[in-house]
Design an enzyme around this catalytic site. Sequence first.
Site, PDB file in Angstrom:
ATOM      1  CB  CYS A   1      -0.858  -0.044   1.262  1.00 23.86           C
ATOM      2  SG  CYS A   1      -1.803   1.440   1.559  1.00 23.86           S
TER       3      CYS A   1
ATOM      4  CB  CYS B   1      -3.141   4.032  -5.250  1.00 19.27           C
ATOM      5  SG  CYS B   1      -4.444   3.064  -4.428  1.00 19.27           S
TER       6      CYS B   1
HETATM    7  N1  DGL Z   1      -4.070   0.620  -1.957  1.00 18.38           N
HETATM    8  C1  DGL Z   1      -3.663   1.684  -1.142  1.00 18.38           C
HETATM    9  C2  DGL Z   1      -2.497   2.485  -1.670  1.00 18.38           C
HETATM   10  O1  DGL Z   1      -1.654   1.919  -2.348  1.00 18.38           O
HETATM   11  C3  DGL Z   1      -4.679   2.471  -0.344  1.00 18.38           C
HETATM   12  C4  DGL Z   1      -5.975   2.878  -0.967  1.00 18.38           C
HETATM   13  C5  DGL Z   1      -6.870   3.469   0.120  1.00 18.38           C
HETATM   14  O2  DGL Z   1      -7.245   2.702   0.996  1.00 18.38           O
HETATM   15  O3  DGL Z   1      -7.125   4.679   0.093  1.00 18.38           O
HETATM   16  O4  DGL Z   1      -2.359   3.642  -1.402  1.00 18.38           O
END
Ligand code: DGL
Length: 276
Positions: free
Chosen positions: A78, A187
């Site tokens: 993430c 993301c």
């Molecule tokens: N998948 C996550 C990232 O890479 C977070 C997305 C979220 O929960 O806002 O930032």
Amino acid sequence: MTDGPGRPPRVGIFDSGAGGLSILRHLASQASGLWALYLADNRYLPYGDKPTSWLERRAATLTEVLLERGAELVLVACNTATTHTIGTLRTRWPHVPFVGVEPAIKPAARLSRNRRVAVMATPATIQSQRLRQLIDEHAAGAEIHLVPCPGLADAIERADDEALSPLLDQTANRLLATGADTIVLGCTHYPLVADRLAARLGPQVHLIDTAPAVVSRVHHLLGTTPHSHTPTHTEPVQLQVLCTGDVAQIDRALLRWLDSAAHCAHLELPEPTIST
Ligand code: DGL
């Protein structure tokens, strides 16, 4: 790093939801004989609107779960959690190898032909000091356009096409308006819809997904060798999946993005304390 012959290397992975599957599917495609425990904190998705102090506490709680269940390496799949928390995780667990996922500013600045790069990410990643630092260190001479995408990770997570299609149209228009020929998918949810974005952006725009670099780093730290997915070399990742929220949603995501019939189990975790 493994405990002996016969015991597969054990990787713990977490994200706010299904986004980290964009990394896991790359790991799985290399048929590397790993054991992976994937923890989706989907009760609290999105992370992109949470403050650093909240993210730090939550990332520590999730790391504890993964370590207690045998992970020997923690993959923070993430960008939001990595940019806000990986430093504190490494300080708290100095002997645990952590691999994070950060916006790929350096390769983007190198690959861009017109020296214009756009970074799509959650609002929290866009506001992070770490992103600023990456830009200062690696993007000299390039024009960097920051494009926060509130709501996009949620719509991808819910596979809610009514919300997703107009959001992708809107996002593509904002990206095209920057004139960038290189787009950083900042993301882990976004690579899951990269083909749909690419169709809207046209062939002259290059999208950068960090999954291959992240997976190479995992192999490097575990001392494992990636190999191509051939029938003679099939050693699929042994996968266990936990989530803190809607189990059915993660089951659907596993089928859709990983083509896996694995079932997610619910994990009850203490409520994070509220802070600003
Ligand atoms: N998948 C996550 C990232 O890479 C977070 C997305 C979220 O929960 O806002 O930032």
